[in-house]
Structure formats: structure tokens, C-alpha cells
Design a protein around this motif. Sequence first.
Motif: not given
Length: 380
Positions: A128-130, A147-148, A168-170, A173-174
Amino acid sequence: MSTRREFLLVSAAAGLATAAFHDIAQAGAETGLSLHKPPEGLRAHLNAQMAQYQIPGMQVAVVQHGRVVFRDTIGLADVENAVPVGDSTVFQIASLTKAFVGVAVMQLVEGGKLDFDAPASRYLQGLPAVWQVVTVGQIATHTSGLPDITSDLGTLRLIVANDAEASWKKIQTMPMEFTPGEKFSYNQTNYVILGKIIDALSGEPFAQFIQRRQFDVVGMLRTVWGDDHDVVLHSARTYTPYLQANGKTFHTDVLYKAYIEFPPMLRTCGGLNSTAEDIANWLIALERGDLFKSKSSLATLRTARLLNNGKPGPWGIGGWISDRADHPVFFGIGAAKSAFGVYTRDDLAIVVLTNLSADMWLTFLDGIAAYYLPGLSNSK
């Protein structure tokens, strides 16, 4: 109430458990093995610790001046069937696994394939970008702010139950938990990412890379990957006095069997099984230079990286750092039941493996090390 997969009742009453532990402690002198005459009082101390914490079974190894000078086996590997702990008994070592991952990462750094100060996104595509600014060093030292991937540290429940890939996918997004490098926060996502980096840079699965570059080199024949789904020969059962009910954790006077699950993706976080002797020989090999090309690599592994405020964090690469003035120690703790400690200025290392997931920490190691380091009990 917790599910049967997580905790299975072993003892029917606290009184039965207490009586059993008294017998276990008494059995210590019969099952123990000493390579050298142990310091006066050490075995009595170990038996007292067993009784105090109600530990079913334990292996201990002490390394001094590059040699294993003491080994001991005490108690039961399997309470239900009264199977004693032996030298070949294999224990789940949980988060001690991260120390082996740390060595693997350092080997890639030595090979010029990995840079601690580079963003992990240099080595892994599609993050992810962040996450793009998070460095490998921040990930390795739990200062990433990611995030964990687990929702509960105690039970290691994935954020998507029983589905590592979906978790892993979720997780991607966090939101970030904090600015990378701002503070320390122990987090399983970090070592999942390190496993993926090892896969990418070594050209083989991380389990195979660690097997080839560490276990095979040292001769760790009893060290294997696996969880409670797998058949691990001569393995000790894991027990706990903690019971989960209604979303809360309670300490009880009764033993329960702990069900531990590490999907392959998470095995960098805690998927190894080993013996005290194997880990002792691994620590000897590290000190001797068998696993690194340069002594500076071992020093880097055991040095705290700095936070954004310039202060050192509490974690090296794969383990904790107690940088006290007297007798500093680099140590690992696995599920509050297994530990090793390297007393870096004293040419001493302690390995303790148990099958009780409860309350083990550095003080447990110090209690043993004090028999070899006079004055340790007074160090800050």
C-alpha cells in the motif's frame, strides 16, 4: 467460554495439579543431565521455580566460554500420559523463532541483497502507498507503525479467522497505527513481511533458507517447523493456567492444553520447534562466526536501532535488548514459556524451554545466570 480447539481441560481440580507439580519437582534430580558439576544450589533453584510456577516440564542449557557446561531436563512433557522430559524432547519455541529470522535477514544484508535503511517496498511489489516509506530496519525492530495481522497477541487469532491470505489482504487496507520510527510496538505483521522479503531475495521459501543456512550448518537435527496441526516427533504438549471466557483472560489454578496454530505465512513469527541443546549449539555457532562473515554482523543484530527521537528502542534484530550497565543481555522470549539470553559481556548464555505458557521473562533467565555471574542479582 473458549472453544475446545483453544483450551482443553487437563486437571479436574487445582488440588490435583498442585500434587502433580510436587512430584514433578522431586523427579528433577532423577532426569537431569549435567556435563559439568553444576554450581551449588542451581538444581534446587530450578526445582523451586518449577514448583512456584507449576511448570510441567523444562529443559535448561548453559553455555559458557563457547561450550555447553550444563544441561538439565525436569518434569513431564505430557502430563496426561506421564511422559518425562528428555534430552530429545522437542518444545514449541514460539516467538524465539524471530531470532532465527533475524539471523536470516542479517545474512541477506551481508550478501549485499538487503539494506536495513531501504524501504521494504524496494523488495516487495504492490505494498500500500502508506507503507512505501517504512524501512526494513523499522520492520525488523517493531517500530514500523504497521497494523497487526493478528487481533489478539495471546491467542494469535488472525484478523480474518482461519484465513491467512484474507488477513494479509485486509491488513493492507487498514490505517497505520503511528508514524514509522516513532515508537516500539510488538507486531506480528512485521515478521510476516520479513518472511516475504526472505522468500523474494533468497529465491526459496524462508523455511528452506533458514534450514539450509542455519540448521544444517549447526547440525540442529531436532529443530523443525510446525504447529499443533503437525506431527512433531518427541514433542512436548503446551499447557497454560489461563482461560479465556467472555472476551477476558483469567488466571486459574488448573492446567489447560493450549492449541497453537501458525499458518505457513506466520511461521516467521513463531513456527519453530526445538530443544535446548540445539539452541545452545546455535548460540555457540553465532559467537564462533559460523553463520556470519563478519563479527560486526552479530554486533548489529544485538544493537538497538534508534527511534525518530534519537533514543534506542528495546529491540535489536530478532530479540530484546536489556542494555543495563552491568551484565547487559540480548534475549528472546517465546509465548512466555521459552527463552534464551546472551550475556554479551560475560561469555555466558542461558536457554530455557518449558511447556507452560504463562509468566516467563528476563528475571527467569537472570535467576539461572546468577549462579555463574556473582553479583548479577544486584545489577540494575
